[in-house]
Scaffold this motif. Structure first.
Motif, mmCIF file in Angstrom:
data_model
loop_
_atom_site.group_PDB
_atom_site.id
_atom_site.type_symbol
_atom_site.label_atom_id
_atom_site.label_comp_id
_atom_site.label_asym_id
_atom_site.label_seq_id
_atom_site.Cartn_x
_atom_site.Cartn_y
_atom_site.Cartn_z
ATOM 1 N N LYS A 174 0.839 -1.293 -0.054
ATOM 2 C CA LYS A 174 -0.085 -0.007 -0.014
ATOM 3 C C LYS A 174 0.770 1.191 -0.021
ATOM 4 C CE LYS A 174 -2.021 -1.120 3.855
ATOM 5 N NZ LYS A 174 -2.812 -1.403 5.003
ATOM 6 N N ASN B 77 -12.085 -1.321 -13.063
ATOM 7 C CA ASN B 77 -12.232 0.106 -13.580
ATOM 8 C C ASN B 77 -10.821 1.098 -13.105
ATOM 9 O OD1 ASN B 77 -13.216 2.463 -14.245
ATOM 10 N ND2 ASN B 77 -13.948 3.199 -12.172
ATOM 11 N N ASP B 78 -10.127 0.371 -11.829
ATOM 12 C CA ASP B 78 -8.871 1.136 -11.101
ATOM 13 C C ASP B 78 -7.769 0.760 -12.226
ATOM 14 O OD1 ASP B 78 -10.393 2.070 -9.134
ATOM 15 O OD2 ASP B 78 -9.574 1.106 -7.723
ATOM 16 N N LEU B 79 -7.861 -0.610 -12.590
ATOM 17 C CA LEU B 79 -6.851 -1.089 -13.442
ATOM 18 C C LEU B 79 -7.090 -0.137 -14.729
ATOM 19 C CD1 LEU B 79 -4.610 -2.942 -13.457
ATOM 20 C CD2 LEU B 79 -5.955 -4.816 -14.100
ATOM 21 N N ASP B 80 -7.967 -0.349 -15.390
ATOM 22 C CA ASP B 80 -8.210 0.324 -16.637
ATOM 23 C C ASP B 80 -7.679 1.866 -16.556
ATOM 24 O OD1 ASP B 80 -9.085 -1.743 -17.870
ATOM 25 O OD2 ASP B 80 -11.210 -1.113 -17.726
ATOM 26 N N LYS B 81 -8.165 2.693 -15.502
ATOM 27 C CA LYS B 81 -7.643 4.275 -15.216
ATOM 28 C C LYS B 81 -5.944 4.104 -15.226
ATOM 29 C CE LYS B 81 -11.898 5.999 -13.035
ATOM 30 N NZ LYS B 81 -12.313 6.208 -11.633
ATOM 31 N N SER B 82 -5.580 3.082 -14.389
ATOM 32 C CA SER B 82 -3.992 3.055 -14.117
ATOM 33 C C SER B 82 -3.343 2.991 -15.469
ATOM 34 C CB SER B 82 -3.778 1.882 -13.327
ATOM 35 O OG SER B 82 -2.380 1.765 -13.365
ATOM 36 N N THR C 90 -2.481 -3.560 -2.390
ATOM 37 C CA THR C 90 -3.180 -3.619 -1.080
ATOM 38 C C THR C 90 -2.666 -4.621 -0.327
ATOM 39 O OG1 THR C 90 -4.694 -5.267 -2.334
ATOM 40 C CG2 THR C 90 -5.148 -2.952 -2.537
ATOM 41 N N PRO D 36 -6.788 -5.442 -8.599
ATOM 42 C CA PRO D 36 -7.638 -4.230 -8.334
ATOM 43 C C PRO D 36 -8.685 -4.466 -8.914
ATOM 44 C CG PRO D 36 -5.945 -3.704 -9.877
ATOM 45 C CD PRO D 36 -5.628 -5.407 -9.420
ATOM 46 N N LYS E 247 -3.592 6.092 -17.530
ATOM 47 C CA LYS E 247 -2.604 7.081 -16.986
ATOM 48 C C LYS E 247 -1.197 6.817 -17.269
ATOM 49 C CE LYS E 247 -5.620 8.512 -12.763
ATOM 50 N NZ LYS E 247 -5.714 8.548 -11.554
ATOM 51 N N TYR F 2 1.884 2.055 -9.507
ATOM 52 C CA TYR F 2 0.700 1.528 -9.057
ATOM 53 C C TYR F 2 0.798 0.743 -7.542
ATOM 54 C CZ TYR F 2 -3.904 -0.420 -8.959
ATOM 55 O OH TYR F 2 -5.097 -0.989 -8.400
#
Length: 186
Positions: free
Chosen positions: A111, A170-175, A152, A167, A178, A149
């Motif tokens: 984390k 959605n978080d993975l796609d955003k990552s 957790t 993860p 980015k 990235y």
């Protein structure tokens, strides 16, 4: 010129984060060359001259890897030792990385709050990645920092060796998006 992304993950097919990043990068073959070290050198014998030529034929350089024992996977360390040779990367005639933009992309199973001076491990990820920055600066490259990235994991060893916590999609796609933006803005 295209960006060369050196991907070092011993089990990319079972990866979550690094695999997703590679999937995103391969959508843009006109912008990125994804070079998977474990696929190209399964025996660990690196062809330094070939790697040097690959770097020379590209613009920017990104090293992508999961953080292993607060460092990089062993094959990437070997790659650095073999490829960034005297007379090529540094020394009186070693100028092949001079002014070349270089960066890191890392997945960290721990984390983000544990990567703080007051956190569980007492060092920031930036501090732990300092040897890479110093290496690039020593070779007169234009080091542009890192993209990370954070995972957790709550206790050391909670994951299988080399495994990444999964993860939300959605978080993975955003990552991944980015990450592409990070490279585009080196």
């Amino acid at each position: 010129m295209k960006t060369l992304v050196i991907v070092t993950h011993p089990s990319l097919e079972t990866s979550v984060i690094n695999k997703r990043w590679v999937e995103e990068l391969t959508k843009y073959p006109e912008k990125y060359t994804v070079h998977e070290l474990h696929k190209v050198y399964p025996d660990g014998n690196i062809d330094a001259e070939r790697e040097q030529q690959l770097i020379e034929s590209h613009g920017n350089l990104v090293l992508q890897f999961p953080v292993y024992w607060f460092n990089c996977p062993p094959l990437l360390k070997k790659w650095l030792d073999d490829v960034l040779a005297y007379g090529w990367a540094y020394g009186s005639n070693g100028d092949k990385l001079r002014n070349r933009k270089a960066a890191l992309a890392v997945s960290a199973g721990i984390k983000e709050e544990d990567y703080r001076e007051e956190g569980k491990y007492r060092y920031t990820l930036e501090q732990l990645l300092t040897p890479f920055e110093t290496t690039f600066r020593y070779c007169h490259a234009d080091y542009r920092s890192f993209y990370a990235y954070y995972g957790t994991e709550t206790e050391p060893g909670e994951n299988e060796p080399g495994a990444e916590n999964e993860p939300p999609a959605n978080d993975l796609d955003k990552s991944a998006q980015k990450y592409v933006s990070f490279i585009d803005h080196l």
